[in-house]
Write an enzyme that holds these catalytic residues in place. Structure first.
Site, PDB file in Angstrom:
ATOM      1  N   ARG A  25       0.877  -1.177   0.000  1.00 16.76           N
ATOM      2  CA  ARG A  25       0.000   0.000   0.000  1.00 16.76           C
ATOM      3  C   ARG A  25       0.907   1.217   0.000  1.00 16.76           C
ATOM      4  O   ARG A  25       1.962   1.201   0.667  1.00 16.76           O
ATOM      5  CB  ARG A  25      -0.898   0.036   1.241  1.00 16.76           C
ATOM      6  CG  ARG A  25      -2.091  -0.901   1.181  1.00 16.76           C
ATOM      7  CD  ARG A  25      -3.153  -0.437   0.161  1.00 16.76           C
ATOM      8  NE  ARG A  25      -4.298  -1.332   0.154  1.00 16.76           N
ATOM      9  CZ  ARG A  25      -4.461  -2.390  -0.659  1.00 16.76           C
ATOM     10  NH1 ARG A  25      -3.539  -2.695  -1.552  1.00 16.76           N
ATOM     11  NH2 ARG A  25      -5.551  -3.119  -0.587  1.00 16.76           N
ATOM     12  N   GLU A  65      -3.795   7.620  -3.863  1.00 18.86           N
ATOM     13  CA  GLU A  65      -4.265   7.180  -5.182  1.00 18.86           C
ATOM     14  C   GLU A  65      -5.573   7.872  -5.548  1.00 18.86           C
ATOM     15  O   GLU A  65      -6.407   8.072  -4.673  1.00 18.86           O
ATOM     16  CB  GLU A  65      -4.455   5.653  -5.165  1.00 18.86           C
ATOM     17  CG  GLU A  65      -3.131   4.939  -4.996  1.00 18.86           C
ATOM     18  CD  GLU A  65      -3.265   3.425  -5.008  1.00 18.86           C
ATOM     19  OE1 GLU A  65      -4.321   2.906  -5.432  1.00 18.86           O
ATOM     20  OE2 GLU A  65      -2.313   2.767  -4.595  1.00 18.86           O
ATOM     21  N   HIS A 107      -1.567   0.574  -9.858  1.00 17.39           N
ATOM     22  CA  HIS A 107      -2.209  -0.398  -8.962  1.00 17.39           C
ATOM     23  C   HIS A 107      -2.811  -1.581  -9.741  1.00 17.39           C
ATOM     24  O   HIS A 107      -4.019  -1.805  -9.707  1.00 17.39           O
ATOM     25  CB  HIS A 107      -3.278   0.289  -8.099  1.00 17.39           C
ATOM     26  CG  HIS A 107      -3.576  -0.463  -6.830  1.00 17.39           C
ATOM     27  ND1 HIS A 107      -3.966   0.142  -5.669  1.00 17.39           N
ATOM     28  CD2 HIS A 107      -3.538  -1.805  -6.539  1.00 17.39           C
ATOM     29  CE1 HIS A 107      -4.163  -0.775  -4.720  1.00 17.39           C
ATOM     30  NE2 HIS A 107      -3.906  -1.961  -5.238  1.00 17.39           N
TER      31      HIS A 107
HETATM   32  P1  NAP Z   1      -0.322 -11.621   4.546  1.00 15.33           P
HETATM   33  O1  NAP Z   1      -0.266 -13.015   4.051  1.00 15.33           O
HETATM   34  O2  NAP Z   1      -1.160 -11.297   5.724  1.00 15.33           O
HETATM   35  O3  NAP Z   1       1.193 -11.162   4.845  1.00 15.33           O
HETATM   36  C1  NAP Z   1       1.504  -9.955   5.442  1.00 15.33           C
HETATM   37  C2  NAP Z   1       2.884 -10.035   6.042  1.00 15.33           C
HETATM   38  O4  NAP Z   1       3.206  -8.746   6.573  1.00 15.33           O
HETATM   39  C3  NAP Z   1       3.021 -11.047   7.193  1.00 15.33           C
HETATM   40  O5  NAP Z   1       4.222 -11.753   7.049  1.00 15.33           O
HETATM   41  C4  NAP Z   1       3.099 -10.146   8.429  1.00 15.33           C
HETATM   42  O6  NAP Z   1       3.903 -10.680   9.446  1.00 15.33           O
HETATM   43  C5  NAP Z   1       3.814  -8.938   7.847  1.00 15.33           C
HETATM   44  N1  NAP Z   1       3.681  -7.760   8.687  1.00 15.33           N
HETATM   45  C6  NAP Z   1       2.548  -7.207   9.228  1.00 15.33           C
HETATM   46  N2  NAP Z   1       2.882  -6.134   9.951  1.00 15.33           N
HETATM   47  C7  NAP Z   1       4.224  -6.011   9.884  1.00 15.33           C
HETATM   48  C8  NAP Z   1       5.170  -5.117  10.433  1.00 15.33           C
HETATM   49  N3  NAP Z   1       4.774  -4.118  11.232  1.00 15.33           N
HETATM   50  N4  NAP Z   1       6.470  -5.285  10.151  1.00 15.33           N
HETATM   51  C9  NAP Z   1       6.878  -6.306   9.361  1.00 15.33           C
HETATM   52  N5  NAP Z   1       6.037  -7.202   8.811  1.00 15.33           N
HETATM   53  C10 NAP Z   1       4.733  -7.044   9.075  1.00 15.33           C
HETATM   54  O7  NAP Z   1      -0.780 -10.616   3.402  1.00 15.33           O
HETATM   55  P2  NAP Z   1      -0.694 -10.817   1.821  1.00 15.33           P
HETATM   56  O8  NAP Z   1      -1.864 -11.581   1.348  1.00 15.33           O
HETATM   57  O9  NAP Z   1       0.678 -11.283   1.473  1.00 15.33           O
HETATM   58  O10 NAP Z   1      -0.932  -9.295   1.344  1.00 15.33           O
HETATM   59  C11 NAP Z   1      -0.092  -8.252   1.779  1.00 15.33           C
HETATM   60  C12 NAP Z   1      -0.621  -6.912   1.340  1.00 15.33           C
HETATM   61  O11 NAP Z   1      -0.378  -6.718  -0.043  1.00 15.33           O
HETATM   62  C13 NAP Z   1      -2.138  -6.713   1.461  1.00 15.33           C
HETATM   63  O12 NAP Z   1      -2.523  -6.364   2.769  1.00 15.33           O
HETATM   64  C14 NAP Z   1      -2.429  -5.616   0.462  1.00 15.33           C
HETATM   65  O13 NAP Z   1      -2.394  -4.355   1.089  1.00 15.33           O
HETATM   66  C15 NAP Z   1      -1.275  -5.722  -0.534  1.00 15.33           C
HETATM   67  N6  NAP Z   1      -1.733  -6.135  -1.871  1.00 15.33           N
HETATM   68  C16 NAP Z   1      -1.607  -5.281  -2.917  1.00 15.33           C
HETATM   69  C17 NAP Z   1      -1.974  -5.671  -4.183  1.00 15.33           C
HETATM   70  C18 NAP Z   1      -1.818  -4.763  -5.364  1.00 15.33           C
HETATM   71  O14 NAP Z   1      -2.661  -4.786  -6.241  1.00 15.33           O
HETATM   72  N7  NAP Z   1      -0.766  -3.976  -5.429  1.00 15.33           N
HETATM   73  C19 NAP Z   1      -2.525  -6.946  -4.394  1.00 15.33           C
HETATM   74  C20 NAP Z   1      -2.661  -7.783  -3.308  1.00 15.33           C
HETATM   75  C21 NAP Z   1      -2.241  -7.388  -2.045  1.00 15.33           C
HETATM   76  P3  NAP Z   1       3.288 -11.628  10.590  1.00 15.33           P
HETATM   77  O15 NAP Z   1       2.781 -12.827   9.861  1.00 15.33           O
HETATM   78  O16 NAP Z   1       4.461 -11.929  11.426  1.00 15.33           O
HETATM   79  O17 NAP Z   1       2.192 -10.854  11.239  1.00 15.33           O
HETATM   80  C1  GLV Z   2      -5.290  -5.057  -3.830  1.00 13.85           C
HETATM   81  O1  GLV Z   2      -4.702  -4.032  -3.702  1.00 13.85           O
HETATM   82  C2  GLV Z   2      -5.565  -5.977  -2.798  1.00 13.85           C
HETATM   83  O2  GLV Z   2      -5.323  -5.663  -1.611  1.00 13.85           O
HETATM   84  O3  GLV Z   2      -6.082  -7.052  -3.116  1.00 13.85           O
END
Ligand code: NAP
Ligand code: GLV
Length: 317
Positions: A236, A265, A283
């Site tokens: 984000r 955004e 995005h």
């Molecule tokens: P996820 O599986 O929940 O993974 C998030 C990771 O971030 C976990 O390893 C968590 O650690 C870590 N984390 C949380 N707070 C932290 C901190 N303060 N310092 C360091 N690490 C921290 O999430 P995901 O499915 O991979 O998705 C991640 C993010 O990507 C989403 O929340 C979304 O905002 C973004 N995203 C963007 C797009 C796009 O279109 N650009 C698409 C999809 C997702 P712990 O497990 O130890 O808590």
């Molecule tokens: C996209 O940004 C998502 O969080 O899935």
């Protein structure tokens, strides 16, 4: 009377088809005007929202007593006031898992494009300014064999690491908790954030946006990165301090960046727009045909489950 479901943006049919037993209202293709959203939501039992709509108490109040579920068609749900929803017994759901590989592809695409100066080269070529192959033209750091630091080592972060292994990269990561299984699978080492930034040639950010992660990568953190380092952010926008990044890129303290997300955004920081050494994507992290279909389907499944009185597949509260 069928339940009323408000879909804030046109979504792939795989999603709408699942909601055919409801009275569906789709607001339109683009980002809805706030006033239109507030009017249309009245009496809705379900809202299928996207990241472009803020789901706050105003929306919940405008929907009224009938509202049972807000199904965000995204894995991130920082656009939803989850606490307020919980107080009102409204279930909030997201779409985890189905977009990991596509978003990891986007991160790796940005990493390669930023390192090897693809955007800059394409702009030069399209402007008719490419006169010949040059021994020193558009050179950037190699990717293969380098060290990749992954900040946020969850579903998407680990999917990026799997790609990096194919490029012979050494993986280090930062997360709140240790990921032993992934460490073994990917030969990854957990570091604190400062050491990760000092040691990594490439840094890719994959945390959710929270109070803890806002400006997680700011001026001080960027100052720890090397002059040939590359930063990628597909998480984000506010996780990275855009102003500090623009300065670091302009002063070549960081070699390049690849961004898919922005602090405000669809506005992009004016300094970033002027720089050659940043690749800017609008995005599109999860924007594959297959994945957007799966996200729409999963958001709809969450709505159907809640309105049937069943446990939804992806509750976040
Ligand atoms: P996820 O599986 O929940 O993974 C998030 C990771 O971030 C976990 O390893 C968590 O650690 C870590 N984390 C949380 N707070 C932290 C901190 N303060 N310092 C360091 N690490 C921290 O999430 P995901 O499915 O991979 O998705 C991640 C993010 O990507 C989403 O929340 C979304 O905002 C973004 N995203 C963007 C797009 C796009 O279109 N650009 C698409 C999809 C997702 P712990 O497990 O130890 O808590
Ligand atoms: C996209 O940004 C998502 O969080 O899935």
């Amino acid at each position: 009377m069928p339940h009323k479901a408000l879909i804030t943006r046109e979504i792939p049919e795989k999603g709408t088809n699942l909601l055919e037993n409801f009275e569906i209202k789709v607001l339109g293709e683009g980002v809805p005007e706030r006033a239109d959203l507030l009017e249309a939501v009245s009496g809705a039992s379900a809202i299928l929202s996207t990241v472009t709509e803020t789901m706050d108490t105003e929306v919940m109040d405008a929907a009224g007593e009938a509202l049972k579920v807000i199904a965000n068609m995204a894995v991130g749900y920082d656009n939803v006031d989850v606490e307020a929803a919980t107080e009102r017994n409204i279930v909030v759901t997201n779409t985890p898992g189905v977009l990991d590989e596509t978003t990891a592809d986007t991160a790796f695409m940005l990493l390669l494009a930023a390192a090897r100066r693809l955007g800059e080269g394409e702009r030069m070529l399209r402007a008719g300014e490419w006169d010949a192959w040059g021994p020193k033209q558009l050179v950037g750091p190699d990717v293969f064999g380098k060290k990749l630091g992954i900040v946020g080592f969850g579903r998407i972060g680990q999917a990026v690491a799997r790609r990096a292994k194919g490029f012979g990269m050494d993986i280090v990561y930062n997360a709140r908790s240790r990921k032993e299984e992934a460490e073994n699978e990917l030969d990854a080492r957990r570091l604190d954030l400062d050491d990760l930034l000092r040691e990594s040639d490439f840094v890719s950010v994959h945390t959710p946006l929270s109070e803890e992660t806002k400006h997680l990568v700011g001026e001080r953190e960027l100052s720890l990165m090397g002059e040939y380092s590359v930063l990628v952010n597909t998480s984000r926008g506010p996780v990275v301090d855009e102003n500090a990044l623009a300065d670091a890129l302009a002063e070549r303290r960081v070699f390049a960046a690849g961004l898919d997300v922005y602090e405000e955004e669809p506005k992009v920081h004016s300094k970033l727009l002027e720089l050659e050494n940043v690749v800017l994507a609008p995005h599109i992290g999860s924007a594959s045909i297959e994945t957007r279909g799966k996200m729409a389907e999963l958001a709809a499944k969450n709505i159907v489950a809640v309105l049937r009185g069943e446990e939804p597949p992806n509750p976040v509260n």
